[in-house]
Motif scaffolding. Structure first.
Motif, PDB file in Angstrom:
ATOM      1  N   MET A   1       0.833  -1.209   0.000  1.00 44.04           N
ATOM      2  CA  MET A   1       0.000   0.000   0.000  1.00 44.04           C
ATOM      3  C   MET A   1       0.867   1.259   0.000  1.00 44.04           C
ATOM      4  SD  MET A   1      -3.053  -0.971  -0.337  1.00 44.04           S
ATOM      5  CE  MET A   1      -3.874   0.561  -0.060  1.00 44.04           C
ATOM      6  N   VAL A   2       1.964   1.244   0.747  1.00 45.66           N
ATOM      7  CA  VAL A   2       2.884   2.391   0.749  1.00 45.66           C
ATOM      8  C   VAL A   2       3.442   2.587  -0.657  1.00 45.66           C
ATOM      9  CG1 VAL A   2       5.121   3.243   1.596  1.00 45.66           C
ATOM     10  CG2 VAL A   2       3.478   2.258   3.203  1.00 45.66           C
ATOM     11  N   GLU A   3       3.839   1.503  -1.303  1.00 47.09           N
ATOM     12  CA  GLU A   3       4.348   1.583  -2.684  1.00 47.09           C
ATOM     13  C   GLU A   3       3.289   2.176  -3.614  1.00 47.09           C
ATOM     14  OE1 GLU A   3       7.351   0.558  -4.245  1.00 47.09           O
ATOM     15  OE2 GLU A   3       8.168   0.382  -2.230  1.00 47.09           O
ATOM     16  N   ILE A   4       2.065   1.711  -3.489  1.00 43.69           N
ATOM     17  CA  ILE A   4       0.979   2.204  -4.340  1.00 43.69           C
ATOM     18  C   ILE A   4       0.757   3.698  -4.116  1.00 43.69           C
ATOM     19  CG2 ILE A   4      -1.527   2.091  -4.726  1.00 43.69           C
ATOM     20  CD1 ILE A   4      -1.276  -0.987  -4.273  1.00 43.69           C
ATOM     21  N   VAL A   5       0.703   4.106  -2.856  1.00 41.91           N
ATOM     22  CA  VAL A   5       0.513   5.530  -2.538  1.00 41.91           C
ATOM     23  C   VAL A   5       1.663   6.349  -3.115  1.00 41.91           C
ATOM     24  CG1 VAL A   5       0.438   7.236  -0.668  1.00 41.91           C
ATOM     25  CG2 VAL A   5      -0.924   5.141  -0.498  1.00 41.91           C
ATOM     26  N   CYS A   6       2.878   5.873  -2.952  1.00 43.83           N
ATOM     27  CA  CYS A   6       4.038   6.604  -3.484  1.00 43.83           C
ATOM     28  C   CYS A   6       3.923   6.768  -4.988  1.00 43.83           C
ATOM     29  CB  CYS A   6       5.336   5.884  -3.121  1.00 43.83           C
ATOM     30  SG  CYS A   6       5.783   6.039  -1.379  1.00 43.83           S
ATOM     31  N   TYR A   7       3.591   5.701  -5.696  1.00 38.28           N
ATOM     32  CA  TYR A   7       3.525   5.791  -7.152  1.00 38.28           C
ATOM     33  C   TYR A   7       2.298   6.560  -7.635  1.00 38.28           C
ATOM     34  CZ  TYR A   7       7.765   3.167  -7.451  1.00 38.28           C
ATOM     35  OH  TYR A   7       9.083   2.802  -7.325  1.00 38.28           O
ATOM     36  N   LEU A   8       1.224   6.567  -6.853  1.00 36.01           N
ATOM     37  CA  LEU A   8       0.095   7.444  -7.187  1.00 36.01           C
ATOM     38  C   LEU A   8       0.518   8.909  -7.086  1.00 36.01           C
ATOM     39  CD1 LEU A   8      -2.964   5.724  -5.440  1.00 36.01           C
ATOM     40  CD2 LEU A   8      -2.660   6.119  -7.894  1.00 36.01           C
ATOM     41  N   TYR A   9       1.255   9.230  -6.047  1.00 37.47           N
ATOM     42  CA  TYR A   9       1.763  10.595  -5.890  1.00 37.47           C
ATOM     43  C   TYR A   9       2.756  10.951  -6.993  1.00 37.47           C
ATOM     44  CZ  TYR A   9      -0.191  12.646  -1.648  1.00 37.47           C
ATOM     45  OH  TYR A   9      -1.029  13.241  -0.737  1.00 37.47           O
ATOM     46  N   VAL A  10       3.621  10.018  -7.350  1.00 28.93           N
ATOM     47  CA  VAL A  10       4.574  10.268  -8.439  1.00 28.93           C
ATOM     48  C   VAL A  10       3.800  10.588  -9.711  1.00 28.93           C
ATOM     49  CG1 VAL A  10       6.311   9.207  -9.952  1.00 28.93           C
ATOM     50  CG2 VAL A  10       6.474   8.926  -7.458  1.00 28.93           C
ATOM     51  N   LEU A  11       2.820   9.770 -10.024  1.00 30.62           N
ATOM     52  CA  LEU A  11       1.993   9.987 -11.208  1.00 30.62           C
ATOM     53  C   LEU A  11       1.297  11.346 -11.147  1.00 30.62           C
ATOM     54  CD1 LEU A  11       0.864   8.639 -13.820  1.00 30.62           C
ATOM     55  CD2 LEU A  11      -1.009   7.797 -12.398  1.00 30.62           C
ATOM     56  N   LEU A  12       0.677  11.649 -10.018  1.00 29.43           N
ATOM     57  CA  LEU A  12      -0.035  12.910  -9.843  1.00 29.43           C
ATOM     58  C   LEU A  12       0.899  14.108  -9.963  1.00 29.43           C
ATOM     59  CD1 LEU A  12      -2.605  14.530  -9.033  1.00 29.43           C
ATOM     60  CD2 LEU A  12      -1.873  14.227  -6.645  1.00 29.43           C
ATOM     61  N   PHE A  13       2.017  14.091  -9.240  1.00 28.69           N
ATOM     62  CA  PHE A  13       2.912  15.240  -9.220  1.00 28.69           C
ATOM     63  C   PHE A  13       3.649  15.437 -10.540  1.00 28.69           C
ATOM     64  CE2 PHE A  13       3.474  15.486  -4.301  1.00 28.69           C
ATOM     65  CZ  PHE A  13       2.276  16.182  -4.209  1.00 28.69           C
ATOM     66  N   VAL A  14       4.072  14.355 -11.177  1.00 31.72           N
ATOM     67  CA  VAL A  14       4.750  14.505 -12.474  1.00 31.72           C
ATOM     68  C   VAL A  14       3.756  15.026 -13.509  1.00 31.72           C
ATOM     69  CG1 VAL A  14       5.880  13.259 -14.372  1.00 31.72           C
ATOM     70  CG2 VAL A  14       6.586  12.836 -12.000  1.00 31.72           C
ATOM     71  N   TYR A  15       2.552  14.457 -13.523  1.00 35.39           N
ATOM     72  CA  TYR A  15       1.525  14.923 -14.466  1.00 35.39           C
ATOM     73  C   TYR A  15       1.207  16.405 -14.230  1.00 35.39           C
ATOM     74  CZ  TYR A  15      -2.966  15.624 -16.690  1.00 35.39           C
ATOM     75  OH  TYR A  15      -3.983  16.134 -17.445  1.00 35.39           O
ATOM     76  N   ALA A  16       0.987  16.771 -12.979  1.00 38.70           N
ATOM     77  CA  ALA A  16       0.631  18.152 -12.655  1.00 38.70           C
ATOM     78  C   ALA A  16       1.779  19.108 -13.002  1.00 38.70           C
ATOM     79  CB  ALA A  16       0.266  18.270 -11.173  1.00 38.70           C
ATOM     80  N   ALA A  17       3.002  18.729 -12.660  1.00 37.62           N
ATOM     81  CA  ALA A  17       4.158  19.596 -12.933  1.00 37.62           C
ATOM     82  C   ALA A  17       4.367  19.775 -14.435  1.00 37.62           C
ATOM     83  CB  ALA A  17       5.416  19.017 -12.289  1.00 37.62           C
ATOM     84  N   VAL A  18       4.302  18.685 -15.179  1.00 40.76           N
ATOM     85  CA  VAL A  18       4.501  18.770 -16.628  1.00 40.76           C
ATOM     86  C   VAL A  18       3.393  19.599 -17.269  1.00 40.76           C
ATOM     87  CG1 VAL A  18       4.524  17.414 -18.770  1.00 40.76           C
ATOM     88  CG2 VAL A  18       5.888  16.671 -16.805  1.00 40.76           C
ATOM     89  N   SER A  19       2.148  19.435 -16.801  1.00 36.65           N
ATOM     90  CA  SER A  19       1.040  20.247 -17.323  1.00 36.65           C
ATOM     91  C   SER A  19       1.292  21.732 -17.085  1.00 36.65           C
ATOM     92  CB  SER A  19      -0.276  19.852 -16.662  1.00 36.65           C
ATOM     93  OG  SER A  19      -0.654  18.550 -17.021  1.00 36.65           O
TER      94      SER A  19
END
Length: 160
Positions: free
Chosen positions: A11-29
């Motif tokens: 679950m920690v791994e999933i949360v981390c990668y959800l945040y990675v996806l969210l933050f990279v997507y948001a930053a690139v946008s």
């Protein structure tokens, strides 16, 4: 008991990668439409005086936190950063919704399509996920006998 611990690790791994996806997507946008992002921040009743600095700071911070979440040595720091940044975003949305007559939109991509109330709920769910991940990650480290902050804090020097 072993499966319960490994489930929390997953679950920690999933949360981390959800945040990675969210933050990279948001930053690139934000970076791809930087001028518009900066103009929208300039329209914010709370951030207009700091629009230029915040326009650079936010995507940079999002990318830095995403990187910290990917590197196991810095995961605790990344989770704290994710929790803090998402809490700040949520507080900003709450203040804008309840105390401002003008509601600017400075999100990019699909996040821009959300209403502010939906965005607040979305952010609150991510704040909760980060809080849970911080607790589970700390418990996992304690079970391994790793003192809090020892291997995850790059600013602490330990003698072997």
């Amino acid at each position: 008991m072993e499966s319960k611990g490994s489930l929390k690790s997953i679950m920690v791994e999933i949360v981390c990668y959800l945040y990675v996806l969210l933050f990279v997507y948001a930053a690139v946008s934000k970076i791809l439409d930087f001028e518009n992002f900066q103009v929208q921040l300039g329209q914010s009743p709370l951030l207009s005086a700091f629009a230029v600095g915040v326009a650079w700071l936010v995507p940079g911070t999002e990318l830095l936190i995403a990187l910290a979440l990917i590197i196991p040595k810095f995961r605790s720091l990344g989770l704290l950063g994710a929790f803090t940044l998402m809490t700040m975003f949520s507080v900003y949305i709450f203040i804008i919704l309840h105390y401002s007559s003008f509601v600017p939109c400075s999100c990019g991509g699909i996040l821009e399509k959300m209403t502010w109330n939906v965005h607040l709920v979305f952010n609150s769910v991510f704040v909760l996920l980060a809080a849970l991940a911080i607790v589970w990650h700390a418990k996992k480290n304690r079970k391994k006998g790793i003192p809090p902050g020892s291997h995850t804090n790059p600013f602490v020097c330990h003698k072997e």
